[in-house]
Design a protein around this motif. Sequence first.
Motif, PDB file in Angstrom:
ATOM      1  N   ILE A   1      -6.636   3.610  -1.206  1.00 42.24           N
ATOM      2  CA  ILE A   1      -5.279   3.942  -2.115  1.00 42.24           C
ATOM      3  C   ILE A   1      -5.552   4.999  -2.689  1.00 42.24           C
TER       4      ILE A   1
ATOM      5  N   VAL B   1       1.004  -1.110   0.204  1.00 46.83           N
ATOM      6  CA  VAL B   1      -0.078  -0.060  -0.149  1.00 46.83           C
ATOM      7  C   VAL B   1       1.010   1.325  -0.053  1.00 46.83           C
TER       8      VAL B   1
ATOM      9  N   TYR C   1      -4.716  -5.994  -4.368  1.00 53.00           N
ATOM     10  CA  TYR C   1      -4.865  -4.665  -4.512  1.00 53.00           C
ATOM     11  C   TYR C   1      -6.350  -3.975  -4.586  1.00 53.00           C
TER      12      TYR C   1
ATOM     13  N   TRP D   1      -8.168  -2.856  -1.542  1.00 57.02           N
ATOM     14  CA  TRP D   1      -7.690  -1.628  -1.027  1.00 57.02           C
ATOM     15  C   TRP D   1      -7.695  -0.469  -1.945  1.00 57.02           C
TER      16      TRP D   1
END
Length: 248
Positions: free
Chosen positions: A198, A55, A191, A194
């Motif tokens: 992000i 992250v 990913y 998130w």
Amino acid sequence: MSTLLPPDLAQAAALALLAFSFAGSFLTAAFGIGGGVAFLGACAILLPPAAIIPVHGVVQLGSNTTRALLFRRNVMWTALPAFVIGSLVGVAIGGSVVVSLPAWLVQSAVGIFILWVVFVHPPRWLSQWPLVTGLISSFLTMFFGATGPFVAGYVKSLKLDRHTHTGTQAVLMTVQHGLKVAMFGVLGFAYGEWAAVIGALIVAGALGTWVGKIVLGRMTDHGFHRVLNVILVLVALRLIWGGISALF
């Protein structure tokens, strides 16, 4: 907002990360260094362990890309090709290593190296061999996350004006973080869950970069490099202290 968060990230932690993303990007845009390490520290406290480096890498990719675009006319592009080649090799090696280097060793070594660059004449290879700088820093970033101070040592050795220093550093770090993010994707980090967090962190970082650019424009080159040295020393001492604390 809570519905957009991963199940293991509290809303208060997400808001704190937004503040740190803004502050970290402001710090790096205004003074050339320090924001990535500060944001990494926040990630280490607020994120689950498996998400810290991936992250942090995506957010720093967004922050450095924004900074690179804002300073695109102030970049020493001749450093880029060799640095990219070195970074490709470094990330590939780092991604293939099963057992990571001890955190205390990496932190202490990077901290000592930064102090050497600030107080002693930088080693000749640091300014002449961007390939080596790219290789070493990109290898280390797979384990440590924030190797901006290491790359800043290379950029500092080039003796650039404040705008060219910031622009060149941003482009080099964009390359490094981009390769790292891609490697973690290959290694299987999810990913997707998130994505909202992000995206918000990148927007906060972009705002911090914009404000930092305004502050940088009001500084002199002498003042910039003096503040840069102070920040580098503080970051180095923090890294060394963290390494010693982890060891004992």
